[in-house]
Design a protein around this motif. Structure first.
Motif, mmCIF file in Angstrom:
data_model
loop_
_atom_site.group_PDB
_atom_site.id
_atom_site.type_symbol
_atom_site.label_atom_id
_atom_site.label_comp_id
_atom_site.label_asym_id
_atom_site.label_seq_id
_atom_site.Cartn_x
_atom_site.Cartn_y
_atom_site.Cartn_z
ATOM 1 N N UNK A 94 0.764 -1.490 -0.040
ATOM 2 C CA UNK A 94 0.015 -0.148 0.537
ATOM 3 C C UNK A 94 0.618 1.015 -0.266
ATOM 4 N N UNK A 95 2.147 1.289 0.661
ATOM 5 C CA UNK A 95 2.667 2.026 0.410
ATOM 6 C C UNK A 95 3.411 3.007 -1.000
ATOM 7 N N UNK A 96 3.857 1.287 -1.594
ATOM 8 C CA UNK A 96 4.598 1.250 -2.532
ATOM 9 C C UNK A 96 3.224 2.268 -3.729
ATOM 10 N N UNK A 97 2.368 1.640 -3.557
ATOM 11 C CA UNK A 97 1.319 2.514 -4.018
ATOM 12 C C UNK A 97 1.402 4.201 -4.338
ATOM 13 N N UNK A 98 0.578 4.573 -3.155
ATOM 14 C CA UNK A 98 1.079 5.925 -2.748
ATOM 15 C C UNK A 98 1.685 6.239 -3.188
ATOM 16 N N UNK A 99 3.033 5.690 -2.914
ATOM 17 C CA UNK A 99 4.307 6.541 -3.442
ATOM 18 C C UNK A 99 3.841 6.900 -5.108
ATOM 19 N N UNK A 100 3.962 6.100 -5.657
ATOM 20 C CA UNK A 100 3.609 5.946 -7.411
ATOM 21 C C UNK A 100 2.791 6.593 -7.546
ATOM 22 N N UNK A 101 1.880 6.736 -6.588
ATOM 23 C CA UNK A 101 0.760 7.416 -7.493
ATOM 24 C C UNK A 101 1.649 8.820 -8.400
ATOM 25 N N UNK A 102 0.625 9.219 -9.944
ATOM 26 C CA UNK A 102 0.733 10.722 -10.340
ATOM 27 C C UNK A 102 0.860 11.749 -8.805
ATOM 28 N N UNK A 103 1.021 12.833 -8.867
ATOM 29 C CA UNK A 103 0.613 13.720 -7.684
ATOM 30 C C UNK A 103 -0.364 14.726 -8.366
ATOM 31 N N UNK A 104 -1.287 15.260 -6.609
ATOM 32 C CA UNK A 104 -2.345 15.772 -7.285
ATOM 33 C C UNK A 104 -2.136 16.708 -8.357
ATOM 34 N N UNK A 161 11.325 6.499 -9.076
ATOM 35 C CA UNK A 161 9.800 6.543 -9.174
ATOM 36 C C UNK A 161 9.880 7.318 -6.887
ATOM 37 N N UNK A 162 10.522 6.078 -6.549
ATOM 38 C CA UNK A 162 10.231 5.589 -5.210
ATOM 39 C C UNK A 162 10.453 6.684 -3.896
ATOM 40 N N UNK A 163 12.107 7.374 -4.649
ATOM 41 C CA UNK A 163 13.292 8.328 -4.042
ATOM 42 C C UNK A 163 12.145 9.146 -3.219
ATOM 43 N N UNK A 164 13.297 9.790 -2.507
ATOM 44 C CA UNK A 164 12.268 10.537 -1.415
ATOM 45 C C UNK A 164 13.303 11.982 -2.039
ATOM 46 N N UNK A 165 13.226 13.065 -1.668
ATOM 47 C CA UNK A 165 14.444 14.314 -1.113
ATOM 48 C C UNK A 165 14.734 14.741 0.021
#
Ligand SMILES: Nc1ncnc2c1ncn2[C@@H]1O[C@H](COP(=O)(O)OP(=O)(O)OP(=O)(O)O)[C@@H](O)[C@H]1O
Ligand SMILES: Nc1nc(=O)c2ncn([C@H]3C[C@H](O)[C@@H](CO)O3)c2[nH]1
Length: 255
Positions: A94-104, A161-165
Motif C-alpha cells: 500500500x505504501x508503494x502504491x501511494x508513493x507511485x501515485x501521480x501528484x494531485x 519513482x520511489x526515491x525521496x528528497x
C-alpha cells in the motif's frame, strides 16, 4: 571547456510557465506521535503541499472485490507471530502504491514549490517495522529473508519513482506516544505496550539520527532529515504550529 577556465555567470529569468520539480518527502515517527495530525496541518498550510495519509482503514478491512475478509491490523496485534509478515507485505504494497501515485493535479500549476508528503514510506516499512518485528522474533528468519528479497527487488525496479528528497522526523519520548495512543483509543491498539514503542523509538533514532542502521539503497543514505520536536502542542497552540510549519518551509527550500 578546459579545466580551470572561468565560467561566465548566467542569469536566467525564472520561467513562469515551467513547472517546478515536485519534491517528495516522507513524514516519519513513532506510533501516535502525531503524524496524521501534523500532516493535516501541512496539507492546510498551502496548496503547494499535498499529503497522502497512511491507509489505516485499508488495513482494518482487507477485502476482495466482493467482501471484507478481515481486520489485518487487529489480528497482527493479537497474534504478531502469525500475522506480522503478512501485515508487512500488505503495508509495504500500500505504501508503494501511494508513493507511485501521480501528484494531485492542483500541485502541477501551484505556482510555488510543489511538495508531495507521504505519511511513512516504503523505507520505514522495512527499517522500522519489519526490522523490529524480526528482532522481536515475530518475523522468522525465512520470512525476513523473503521480505528483504522482494523489497530490494521492487525498490530497485521502481528506483527513482520511489526515491525521496527529504524526511521529516517527528520525535517525542515513547511514554508521551503511549499517552497519546491511549487517549486516541484505537481499539486494535489497546494492548500496545511501552516496550514496543521504546523499540520503535530506538529504531527511528538509529535510522534517522545515529545513522547506524544498515541501509541498502545508496540514495536513501544521503536524504536530508529534518527533526521536529513533537512534544509541543501543535494541535491547539497556533504559535507552536506556525513555528513548526516555518521550519518545514525552510527545510523544503533547501532540498
Ligand atoms: N502535538 C500534540 N499534542 C498533543 N496531542 C497530540 C499532538 N499531536 C497529536 N496529538 C493527539 O495524539 C493522538 C495521536 O495522534 P495521531 O493520530 O496524529 O498520531 P500518528 O502519529 O498519526 O499515529 P499512527 O502512528 O498510529 O499513525 C491523537 O489523539 C491526537 O489528537
Ligand atoms: N507492524 C506494523 N508494520 C507497519 O509497517 C506499520 N505501519 C503502521 N503500523 C501500525 C501502527 C499503528 O498502530 C497503526 C497506524 O499507524 O498501524 C504498522 N504496524
Amino acid at each position: 571547456m578546459s579545466r580551470g577556465a572561468r565560467q561566465p555567470r548566467v542569469h536566467t529569468a525564472p520561467d513562469k510557465d515551467k513547472p517546478s520539480r515536485i519534491l517528495r518527502v516522507s513524514l516519519e515517527g513513532n506510533i501516535a506521535v502525531g503524524k496524521s495530525t501534523f500532516a493535516k496541518l501541512l496539507n492546510a498550510a498551502t496548496k503547494d503541499w499535498d499529503v497522502a495519509l497512511e491507509p489505516v482503514s485499508k488495513w482494518q478491512s482487507v477485502d476482495t472485490s466482493q467482501e471484507t475478509v478481515s481486520n489485518l491490523l487487529d489480528i497482527m496485534y493479537r497474534d504478531p507471530q502469525r500475522w506480522s509478515y503478512t501485515f508487512q507485505t500488505f503495508s509495504c504494497m500500500s505504501r508503494m502504491r501511494t508513493q507511485l501515485q501521480p501528484p494531485a493535479t492542483h500541485l502541477l500549476g501551484s505556482g510555488g514549490q510543489p511538495v508531495q508528503v507521504f505519511e511513512r514510506s516504503v523505507y520505514s516499512d522495512r527499517y522500522i517495522f519489519a526490522l523490529t518485528l524480526f528482532e522481536m522474533g515475530c518475523i522468522n528468519a525465512t520470512e525476513w529473508a523473503v521480505y528483504q528479497n522482494w523489497h530490494s527487488f521492487l525498490l530497485e525496479q521502481f528506483a527513482q519513482r520511489l526515491e525521496l528528497e527529504g524526511i521529516i522526523y517527528l520525535k517525542a519520548p515513547p511514554q508521551m506516544c503511549l499517552e497519546r495512543l491511549q487517549r486516541r483509543g484505537r481499539d486494535e491498539e489497546k494492548d500496545v505496550k511501552l516496550d514496543y514503542l521504546e523499540k520503535l523509538h530506538v529504531q527511528h533514532e538509529n535510522w534517522l539520527v545515529n545513522k547506524s542502521t544498515e541501509l541498502h539503497f545508496e540514495q536513501l543514505k544521503r536524504v536530508p532529515v529534518l527533526e521536529l520536536d513533537a512534544t509541543v502542542d501543535f494541535e491547539k497552540d497556533k504559535e507552536v504550529k506556525n513555528n513548526l510549519i516555518s521550519q518545514v518551509r525552510n527545510f523544503f527550500s533547501t532540498l
